[in-house]
Design a protein around this motif. Structure first.
Motif, mmCIF file in Angstrom:
data_model
loop_
_atom_site.group_PDB
_atom_site.id
_atom_site.type_symbol
_atom_site.label_atom_id
_atom_site.label_comp_id
_atom_site.label_asym_id
_atom_site.label_seq_id
_atom_site.Cartn_x
_atom_site.Cartn_y
_atom_site.Cartn_z
ATOM 1 N N ILE A 131 38.904 17.799 -13.171
ATOM 2 C CA ILE A 131 38.127 18.672 -14.055
ATOM 3 C C ILE A 131 37.013 17.949 -14.803
ATOM 4 O O ILE A 131 36.139 18.596 -15.362
ATOM 5 C CB ILE A 131 39.035 19.406 -15.063
ATOM 6 N N PHE A 132 37.017 16.621 -14.790
ATOM 7 C CA PHE A 132 35.961 15.857 -15.450
ATOM 8 C C PHE A 132 34.775 15.578 -14.526
ATOM 9 O O PHE A 132 33.796 14.984 -14.940
ATOM 10 C CB PHE A 132 36.512 14.538 -16.006
ATOM 11 N N GLN A 133 34.890 16.013 -13.270
ATOM 12 C CA GLN A 133 33.781 15.830 -12.332
ATOM 13 C C GLN A 133 32.785 16.970 -12.511
ATOM 14 O O GLN A 133 33.154 18.097 -12.847
ATOM 15 C CB GLN A 133 34.299 15.811 -10.891
ATOM 16 N N LYS A 134 31.511 16.666 -12.251
ATOM 17 C CA LYS A 134 30.471 17.689 -12.368
ATOM 18 C C LYS A 134 30.749 18.853 -11.433
ATOM 19 O O LYS A 134 31.110 18.654 -10.274
ATOM 20 C CB LYS A 134 29.105 17.099 -12.025
ATOM 21 N N PHE A 135 30.587 20.048 -11.940
ATOM 22 C CA PHE A 135 30.716 21.309 -11.207
ATOM 23 C C PHE A 135 32.131 21.587 -10.708
ATOM 24 O O PHE A 135 32.328 22.478 -9.896
ATOM 25 C CB PHE A 135 29.704 21.381 -10.048
ATOM 26 N N LYS A 136 33.123 20.850 -11.208
ATOM 27 C CA LYS A 136 34.517 21.122 -10.854
ATOM 28 C C LYS A 136 35.146 21.926 -11.976
ATOM 29 O O LYS A 136 34.955 21.641 -13.145
ATOM 30 C CB LYS A 136 35.315 19.822 -10.668
ATOM 31 N N ARG A 137 35.878 22.939 -11.582
ATOM 32 C CA ARG A 137 36.571 23.769 -12.560
ATOM 33 C C ARG A 137 38.010 23.929 -12.103
ATOM 34 O O ARG A 137 38.294 23.988 -10.919
ATOM 35 C CB ARG A 137 35.885 25.132 -12.661
ATOM 36 N N GLY A 138 38.904 24.007 -13.055
ATOM 37 C CA GLY A 138 40.308 24.217 -12.732
ATOM 38 C C GLY A 138 40.537 25.614 -12.187
ATOM 39 O O GLY A 138 39.697 26.508 -12.322
ATOM 40 N N SER A 139 41.686 25.808 -11.585
ATOM 41 C CA SER A 139 41.981 27.108 -10.983
ATOM 42 C C SER A 139 42.031 28.224 -12.034
ATOM 43 O O SER A 139 41.685 29.363 -11.734
ATOM 44 C CB SER A 139 43.292 27.048 -10.202
ATOM 45 N N ALA A 140 42.432 27.914 -13.257
ATOM 46 C CA ALA A 140 42.470 28.930 -14.319
ATOM 47 C C ALA A 140 41.078 29.361 -14.744
ATOM 48 O O ALA A 140 40.903 30.396 -15.369
ATOM 49 C CB ALA A 140 43.241 28.398 -15.520
ATOM 50 N N ALA A 141 40.061 28.571 -14.389
ATOM 51 C CA ALA A 141 38.691 28.849 -14.826
ATOM 52 C C ALA A 141 37.985 29.878 -13.955
ATOM 53 O O ALA A 141 36.894 30.315 -14.293
ATOM 54 C CB ALA A 141 37.884 27.554 -14.846
#
Length: 121
Positions: free
Chosen positions: A56-66
């Motif tokens: 989640i700290f990578q650019k353009f990565k979002r967790g599944s809840a997002a």
């Protein structure tokens, strides 16, 4: 830089509000660990799928809840860059009782010595 650190805390609090049930507690704590100061923002939301904690700290990565929330996945990447620019580290973890925690570790500095007020006789 206090303005950038304020940005980090506001982003973490905003995320905690977005991903936690309404009216659930968000806990903020601070403590000294060795030569560092640790700040923790803890929520009671859904947490992360296993393995997402570092992604989640990578650019353009979002967790599944997002998936159902607005955003492009830059907030936590910016937080990480700010914390690392200050010589620190930011991590995320699931809490055993549910929810997620974000832990910021920054090098401790000597406290600022304020001038003593002279007592009036």
């Amino acid at each position: 830089d206090e303005v950038l650190l304020q940005h980090v805390l506001l982003n973490l609090l905003d995320n905690a509000l977005k991903y936690s049930p309404d009216k659930s507690a968000i806990q903020i704590s601070a403590r000294q660990v060795s030569q560092n100061v640790e700040l923790e923002v803890r929520d009671h939301g859904t947490g992360f799928d296993q393995g997402e904690e570092s992604l989640i700290f990578q650019k353009f990565k979002r967790g599944s809840a997002a998936k159902s929330k607005t955003g492009v996945g830059l907030g936590l990447a910016i937080c990480k860059a700010i914390i690392e620019a200050h010589g620190g580290e930011i991590t995320a973890r699931n809490n055993p009782d549910g929810g997620a925690s974000f832990i910021i570790s920054l090098p401790a500095q000597e406290p600022i010595q304020l001038p003593q007020e002279e007592s009036e006789a």
